[in-house]
Write a protein that holds these residues in place. Structure first.
Motif, PDB file in Angstrom:
ATOM      1  N   PRO A 317       0.843  -1.199   0.000  1.00  0.00           N
ATOM      2  CA  PRO A 317       0.000   0.000   0.000  1.00  0.00           C
ATOM      3  C   PRO A 317       0.878   1.248   0.000  1.00  0.00           C
ATOM      4  N   ARG A 318       0.257   2.375  -0.141  1.00  0.00           N
ATOM      5  CA  ARG A 318       0.989   3.634   0.003  1.00  0.00           C
ATOM      6  C   ARG A 318       1.234   3.866   1.490  1.00  0.00           C
ATOM      7  N   ILE A 319       2.480   3.937   1.894  1.00  0.00           N
ATOM      8  CA  ILE A 319       2.835   4.044   3.315  1.00  0.00           C
ATOM      9  C   ILE A 319       3.344   5.445   3.602  1.00  0.00           C
ATOM     10  N   ARG A 320       2.746   6.087   4.609  1.00  0.00           N
ATOM     11  CA  ARG A 320       3.121   7.453   4.973  1.00  0.00           C
ATOM     12  C   ARG A 320       3.448   7.503   6.461  1.00  0.00           C
ATOM     13  N   ALA A 321       4.360   8.405   6.800  1.00  0.00           N
ATOM     14  CA  ALA A 321       4.711   8.675   8.193  1.00  0.00           C
ATOM     15  C   ALA A 321       4.858  10.178   8.349  1.00  0.00           C
ATOM     16  N   LEU A 322       5.202  10.633   9.543  1.00  0.00           N
ATOM     17  CA  LEU A 322       5.310  12.066   9.817  1.00  0.00           C
ATOM     18  C   LEU A 322       6.681  12.558   9.401  1.00  0.00           C
ATOM     19  N   SER A 323       6.700  13.347   8.333  1.00  0.00           N
ATOM     20  CA  SER A 323       7.949  13.881   7.820  1.00  0.00           C
ATOM     21  C   SER A 323       7.729  15.327   7.410  1.00  0.00           C
ATOM     22  N   MET A 515      -0.089  -6.064   5.934  1.00  0.00           N
ATOM     23  CA  MET A 515      -0.460  -7.142   5.018  1.00  0.00           C
ATOM     24  C   MET A 515      -1.962  -7.207   4.771  1.00  0.00           C
ATOM     25  N   LEU A 516      -2.748  -6.543   5.624  1.00  0.00           N
ATOM     26  CA  LEU A 516      -4.203  -6.575   5.494  1.00  0.00           C
ATOM     27  C   LEU A 516      -4.734  -5.447   4.619  1.00  0.00           C
ATOM     28  N   VAL A 517      -3.860  -4.573   4.117  1.00  0.00           N
ATOM     29  CA  VAL A 517      -4.278  -3.405   3.342  1.00  0.00           C
ATOM     30  C   VAL A 517      -4.235  -3.725   1.852  1.00  0.00           C
ATOM     31  N   ARG A 518      -5.096  -3.076   1.117  1.00  0.00           N
ATOM     32  CA  ARG A 518      -5.083  -3.222  -0.324  1.00  0.00           C
ATOM     33  C   ARG A 518      -3.794  -2.638  -0.917  1.00  0.00           C
ATOM     34  N   PRO A 519      -3.362  -3.111  -2.089  1.00  0.00           N
ATOM     35  CA  PRO A 519      -2.192  -2.502  -2.746  1.00  0.00           C
ATOM     36  C   PRO A 519      -2.466  -1.039  -3.096  1.00  0.00           C
ATOM     37  N   HIS A 520      -1.387  -0.276  -3.279  1.00  0.00           N
ATOM     38  CA  HIS A 520      -1.561   1.153  -3.560  1.00  0.00           C
ATOM     39  C   HIS A 520      -2.293   1.375  -4.878  1.00  0.00           C
ATOM     40  N   GLN A 522      -4.883  -0.079  -5.769  1.00  0.00           N
ATOM     41  CA  GLN A 522      -6.314  -0.148  -5.477  1.00  0.00           C
ATOM     42  C   GLN A 522      -6.726   0.863  -4.418  1.00  0.00           C
ATOM     43  N   GLY A 523      -5.828   1.831  -4.150  1.00  0.00           N
ATOM     44  CA  GLY A 523      -6.143   2.894  -3.206  1.00  0.00           C
ATOM     45  C   GLY A 523      -5.776   2.611  -1.772  1.00  0.00           C
TER      46      GLY A 523
END
Length: 661
Positions: A317-323, A515-520, A522-523
């Motif tokens: 998925p699209r992974i974001r953190a605080l940057s 692992m439970l998230v849809r691929p990026h 698919q949003g």
């Protein structure tokens, strides 16, 4: 003559003894059966290890009292494994056999066995393994009965129960059996459904939740060769299945796979020992990678079974953190101080708008699991056992007190709180639990169903559609089609622990949720509410558990921490711990660390209570990895000496303890 191992549980008596066999017992007294013998004037249970023509014992021999059952429950392979595990963990073979062989259920044992009805399928579709490099070589080795060992890194969104069922069916077609061990019942339910679809009634499921009769019936099916695949929780690693061709351990970093009873073996190490002794293939698998598994790969004992980076990037998925480099974070002045920053809310709202479920992961269950005095900020402690207190509901805003509190250790309620330091009667929350988080999110997403999963209330799966799921790590329900977004909250609670494995554990749990998230494509979006510059967060953003595990291993090698070295812990009351440590002869270069106060999260040995032991202590013994067996032997000798001197104060001796800090 019969050579018998009495089940005595004492280190100085952990060896076989010779007994005479009567003519009437001759036919039933076969190796592996349960027997009763007289030892030191009392009748004890035991296992008959072998029949011998004559004994070298110079004294008088006793007679075998009786054969309890003609069933040969202790197979030669299991006896070798039990001895190896006992030697590896400085324990007794008796204790290992109590973990490995369930109690006898006579009526079940005498029932007519039902043969399996499902025929062996001619082929199995292994296309799901194609994305992984060298999978064809590994699967070929499994079919040929070779001792191939692999560290499998499952792809994001992978249907891992289906993949494991396929490789088990592949081994069954080649005429070999498989054992698959998972951490908990939720994983076991998913795996059982996948295996039943391919293998039918040739799969046996073993778990602690089964009753004595059901568990023994299934265990006997494995023993008698009526099953080709055994799946289960940690005790299934000892299942006596014939012609073993493959051992699998899923998510070996989960602490549920560390046995809480002596000699405290870890399922991963049991699988490693069994792969060696029975020359069978081995898969250590998971979303994350432990440093112990990486050490096996780095040593060349096991090999990577991973997908190319292009495939990993496609499935994540699209992974974001605080940057600060993220414009959305930079525009939000409260992004780093808010519990749920705008970037997380936006991801959740987008998923709900797309009619997809959203998962919020919260490290602690309950309402307010950690409290402090509002005036002096002292932690609220139980007056009975000095354990941490929690609020079971909203804290009252008036001056009448905080409401009902309870101890997280002993459960003792506290209706009239008064701070022991300053006498104040109000409390403030230090952390927010899953129940309080669900209450807040219900107001933030009006009209959207909110579910909680964790503790005694576990949700197996959720239906498609917009809904908010609040879960503790490891209790995340599976969403059909995947979650639209996963938000990881209160990450500091996992990263700020002083435990050696804090970063490794955080990465493992976060990747398991990812692992439970849809691929990026698919949003799918995953938001880690933590500083993007932290090494564990970077490992998640890159989806690189192997690289993180190797970095951790390099650092621990430099600092002489496990698994680069072997450590043993001695826990108990201070005087008993010190006295025992002085009797241990360390291998050359070995070190004694401590004594120190026993870590707060570690329970005392059986027979001791923290309220009764004012100064529980721990001593750590450290030596080179190559001297691990020497250290285990030295600890066993010290325990023999302790038993012969009738030392009664309880202590716990543990090789490679899961918690050392």
């Amino acid at each position: 003559m019969a050579r018998v191992l009495p089940l005595l549980g004492l280190a100085h008596l952990d060896r076989p003894f010779d007994y005479k066999v009567t003519a009437a017992q001759h036919e039933e007294a076969r190796p592996g059966v349960r027997v009763r013998v007289r030892f030191s004037g009392r009748l004890v249970d035991g296992y008959l290890l072998e029949r011998i023509e004559a004994s070298d014992h110079p004294g008088r021999l006793g007679w075998l009292e009786r054969v309890v059952s003609p069933e040969q429950v202790l197979t030669p392979e299991l006896a070798v494994l039990a001895r190896a595990v006992a030697d590896r963990y400085a324990g007794t073979m008796t204790d290992v056999l109590r973990l490995a062989i369930p109690p006898r259920h006579a009526r079940t044992e005498q029932a007519t066995p039902v043969p399996p009805g499902t025929p062996v399928p001619p082929t199995v579709d292994l296309a799901g393994w194609e994305p992984y490099r060298h999978s064809d070589s590994f699967l070929g080795a499994v079919a040929d009965g070779k001792a191939a060992r692999a560290a499998w890194q499952a792809l994001p969104g992978e249907d891992w129960p289906a993949r494991l069922a396929e490789v088990a069916c592949h081994a069954m077609i080649s005429g070999r059996s498989t054992i698959i061990v998972v951490p908990d019942q939720r994983d076991l339910n998913r795996l059982e459904a996948a295996c039943a679809a391919l293998i039918g009634d040739r799969v046996v499921s073993l778990s602690a939740g089964l009753g004595p009769s059901a568990r023994y019936r299934r265990w006997l099916r494995a023993l008698r060769g009526q099953a080709a695949v055994v799946i289960g929780t940690r005790s299934a690693a000892f299942a006596p299945i014939p012609n073993l061709g493959l051992m699998v351990v899923w998510d070996d970093g989960d602490d549920s796979l560390c046995e809480p009873r002596a000699p405290y073996p870890h399922t991963r190490e049991v699988a490693v020992l069994r792969s060696h002794s029975e020359t069978c293939a081995l898969i250590l698998a998971g979303a994350g990678r432990t440093t112990e598994t990486q050490a096996l790969v780095a040593a060349g004992w096991a090999h990577d079974l991973t997908a190319p980076r292009a495939v990993v990037r496609e499935r994540t998925p699209r992974i974001r953190a605080l940057s600060d480099e993220d414009n959305q974070v930079a525009r939000d002045p409260l992004a780093r101080s808010a519990r749920i920053p705008a970037v997380a809310f936006d991801a959740a709202r987008a998923a709900v708008a797309a009619d997809a479920p959203v998962l919020f992961s919260v490290p602690r269950r309950g309402y307010l699991p950690s409290l402090a005095c509002e005036r002096c900020r002292s932690h609220v402690r139980c007056r009975r056992c000095h354990g941490p207190m929690q609020a079971d509901g909203p804290v009252r805003a008036d001056s009448s007190g905080p409401g009902m509190l309870s101890c997280r250790w002993c459960g003792h309620p506290e209706a009239d709180f008064r701070c022991a330091e300053c006498g104040y009667t109000k409390v403030r929350a230090l952390t927010t639990g899953a129940s309080r988080t669900a209450e807040e999110l219900g107001r933030a997403f009006p009209g959207v169903p909110v579910l909680t999963s964790g503790g005694d209330k576990l949700v197996e799966s959720v239906d498609p559609g917009a809904r908010v799921v609040v879960s503790t790590p490891g209790a995340e329900p599976v969403a059909a089609g995947g979650y639209g977004a996963v938000i990881l909250l209160d990450t500091w609670a996992q990263l700020d622990r002083t435990e050696l494995r804090a970063g490794e554990e955080a990465v493992r749990r976060w990747l398991s949720a990812g692992m439970l998230v849809r691929p990026h494509g698919q949003g799918g979006t995953m938001v880690v509410v933590a500083d993007a510059g932290l090494a564990p967060v970077q490992a998640v953003i890159r989806w690189d558990p192997v690289g993180y595990a190797q970095t951790e291993l390099d650092q621990r090698t430099e600092l002489a921490f496990p698994p680069a070295v072997t450590m043993a812990s001695i826990d108990g009351a201070g005087p008993a711990v010190l006295a025992f440590a002085e009797t241990v002869t360390l291998p050359e270069g070995g070190e004694v660390l401590g004594p120190v106060e026993l870590p707060a999260g570690v329970r005392l040995p059986s027979g001791l209570d923290r309220a009764e032991v004012p100064d529980p202590q721990r001593i750590l013994l450290r030596c080179k990895r190559s001297d691990g067996r020497v250290l285990a032997a030295a600890l066993r000798v010290a325990q023999i000496g302790r038993n012969t001197h009738h030392e009664t104060s309880p202590i716990r001796v543990q090789m490679d303890p899961p918690t050392i800090g």
